[in-house]
Design an enzyme around this catalytic site. Structure first.
Site, PDB file in Angstrom:
ATOM      1  N   ALA A  51       0.929  -1.333  -0.046  1.00 10.75           N
ATOM      2  CA  ALA A  51       0.055   0.062   0.202  1.00 10.75           C
ATOM      3  C   ALA A  51       0.896   1.206   0.250  1.00 10.75           C
ATOM      4  CB  ALA A  51      -0.921  -0.125   1.130  1.00 10.75           C
ATOM      5  N   HIS A  52       0.276   2.436   0.005  1.00 15.86           N
ATOM      6  CA  HIS A  52       0.950   3.598  -0.152  1.00 15.86           C
ATOM      7  C   HIS A  52       1.775   3.862   0.974  1.00 15.86           C
ATOM      8  CE1 HIS A  52      -3.108   5.863   1.309  1.00 15.86           C
ATOM      9  NE2 HIS A  52      -2.966   4.751   1.832  1.00 15.86           N
TER      10      HIS A  52
END
Lengths: 337, 337, 337
Positions: free
Chosen positions: A237-238
């Site tokens: 994820a980011h």
């Protein structure tokens, strides 16, 4: 590619016992190997096969030399030596430098002359593609991406935007790097999108599996350090950072802003919550779920192995009453019944 | 895009304390922001950074105004205000209306003049593409799909067939919408395929993540209502309905014909069996597995956090004997030992 | 396609009660069906709908004939009969034999005249594509792949290399077959790649779901036998063998070299470790994790159903002290408190 056994020995620093002029033209397992084929022994359970294999030569540890009936290459680490030699014997096809007529390359992009851009690939604005890089069929390389030398985007890979790859990294088909992170702000009118403005920095010698996704950072970059190995269908994820030489097996998911140390290993279907740190040299077992920061190297687990459903259902029925059992034991300890 | 602070304040209804002529040209976190950059404070842990940030301006709640050393925009919800302002300061690139020469568009398809169809996209029979829609490189839009205004299919998206998108919805790379559901009938000769004849209805303001799959209905449609947010690598099976403004983090799986309420939240790697209903406002924690209908809003969980493997293995060894423990306590209660 | 009820009865061996000249032009559920539509009853809960349905005809078991108010086709297995008839009434669109102008086909490839190669597909060296096969838009078929007759690669499918498909198999969008397995050897300098040199053998009448990945073998092939059904987002690692007619629901992951028997069923988000064998006719429940070989058919489980988080958190707090509880009971049994 055919190669003399003596040349393999010299090139990879192995002692050779046998005829250096034996020609190796392919590799195979001990059980399947035949004339012209190189094999190896790394799993001691297969040791009895050393005597019966029809391989032309076998890579073994020094203590296994006498058990072999064939020419042998002696290595402290036969599996690693096998990996290196197999890459020489079975090289990827040579690049066809240039841009295929059906590929679409933006005027502002820069593609090294030695690189290959395959059929129906699309290279967008301000992309830089390094020497001897391979951009496979159907790949999309979005605005501002930089691809280092000798990288391979196998086929149908998507680099959405602002992705930087070091050298010699491999991205397998269907992988999506640099898509928007999952950033949403709740309002009385529903979710609104939080722009995802960072990029993805991927180091050198990284391999990312088929259909894996690595999202861009919200602000600042998502980072995959050198030598990382990520298997298929994983989610990064980011703003996650994955430390050098960490390996993640298929279907591992790492939530946003988690910081993973170096040389960690995640087994299949494991995961981590976001906004935590995991130190170097942590191993997470299959389906394990990391819920808080880890500061001590070691193996972490939280899975239950499957058992026959009748047995399992009885156990979870008991588990549902675990609180009452504690109370009953408490009463017994007080002398009540 | 450069914009005056005063204009941001007016446009988004924030009080401004500071010089309205300050020009904002980008956004950044409190710790990284510098000249010309707008930041925000939504996480109170970062409050000490308000005094030291080099941002040109910061979005804060009214109670944090005095702690700031910069110009401030005052908002009841700084994160939402940040999201809206960042979208103005960092707009997506302007559309290049028209169909790229390498794209293939069926004669029976209708593409709005203001829409952009990118390189190597394929638009199949009877597709309708709305105003200002963006069909990215390598996307495939199958027969009978309708794409609303201002939608974005980022790149390498597949809409297999009969998918309807409302307005302003975003589909990230690698997502597959409208593929056949998993419908099979067992016969003495093995599985036979049950034709999957429904479509997929996706509302407005929906976002669907990279490599997520939403299958078409068997009979009737799979439905994703307005404002839903689905992260990467999720699975929405045939005939599922996902209620408005529900959010699903990565790797969530919803089995066939489940009906999910509005404003629900599924954390990563969670799942639900099929043919059940989940009411509005349900939260499912990470790796949680919903096995039956839920009628009460609230948080539901079924995960075990990972712990050191030695500790864990002792616990599951005990768990395996939980039935015997119940029996032993029962005997103690009867006065036996 | 419109068809007389009498013809359906004859073709699929069903007794007909009613007018053979009724024309069927589509299928629908009991609740939604109207004039010209065929429906079926397989779920006994829906039996009351037999009296009220507006369908033109319904497929039922012989014991349900009297409950129906419409024409009926009588079948021992109405769901299977429905599946077969629906495929006739709603056939896929006819192939457009030939290679689309935008597709790229290597000179060394062989494409049957009756096959359809769609827009922007890429067919690489030494590929063989069989009669009446469909290669959808954006698909990539890599070197040395063989596609049997009547196969369908729906769209944006990647067959990386050395993949063999039998006849009538269907691969859904985004699936990646034949990418490198996850083979790495650790060295003092970090991971080195172990060349993945095997292929993938897929049988006939197989269906593989959207964004599923099936890796090539390291040495020797990964094998998917005839009639297997794999749903979306599943992972089949290198050198796995999946037995005939086994079905895997979405997000199932099978680690390397596992051997799965025939007619097994894996529910969603389940998994298996590698290097084990699972016998025929094993069922694994949702999120179940197979950690060792299974030699007895039956149902296996290891999941916990979600419950309200407060209840759950109390249970896992107790579970954390399960060892102490065993000790306390042990002391009670000895007469200590």
């Amino acid at each position: 590619m055919a190669i003399r056994l003596g040349e393999l020995a010299t090139r990879f620093g192995c002692d050779l016992k046998g005829d250096p002029d034996i020609v190796i033209d392919s590799v195979a397992s001990l059980g399947n190997a035949g004339a012209g084929q190189l094999s190896f022994l790394s799993n001691s359970k297969l040791r009895p096969q050393l005597a019966s294999t029809n391989a032309a030569a076998v890579i073994v540890r020094s203590e296994d030399v006498d058990a072999a009936s064939t020419a042998v290459l002696i290595s402290d680490d036969p599996y690693a030596s096998y990996a290196r030699m197999a890459a020489v014997v079975h090289p990827p096809r040579a690049l066809r430098a240039g841009v295929h007529a059906s590929a679409v390359v933006a005027q502002s992009a820069s593609v090294a002359d030695s690189a290959e851009v395959s059929a129906n690939a699309v290279i967008d604005d301000d992309v830089v593609i390094g020497e001897h890089a391979f951009i496979g069929p159907g790949c999309y390389v979005g605005p501002g991406c930089h691809i280092g030398a000798d990288c391979r985007l196998v086929a149908n890979v998507t680099l959405a935007r602002a992705v930087t790859l070091g050298d010699r990294s491999i991205i397998h088909p269907g992988a999506v790097i640099g898509a928007d992170g999952f950033g949403n702000a709740m309002t009385p009118e529903g979710w609104i999108k939080v722009p995802q403005l960072g990029g993805v920095q991927i180091g050198s010698d990284v391999e990312i599996g088929a259909s894996t996704t690595v999202d861009c950072g919200a602000l600042g970059d998502t980072v995959i350090e050198d030598g990382v190995r990520i298997d298929n269908l994983c989610m990064i994820a980011h703003n996650v950072r994955v430390g050098a030489h960490t390996a993640m097996a298929a279907m591992t998911g790492i939530a946003g802003s988690a910081v993973i140390g170096k040389r960690c290993m995640f087994a299949g279907q494991s995961g981590s919550v976001g906004h935590i740190s995991i130190c170097d040299d942590v191993v997470v077992s299959g389906q394990g779920m990391i819920s808080k920061s880890i500061t001590e190297p070691g193996v972490y687990a939280s899975h239950f192995p499957a058992e026959p459903a009748g047995d399992w259902n009885r156990k979870i029925a008991r588990f549902r009453r675990i609180e009452s059992l504690f109370k009953r034991v408490g009463r017994l300890e007080k002398g009540d019944k």
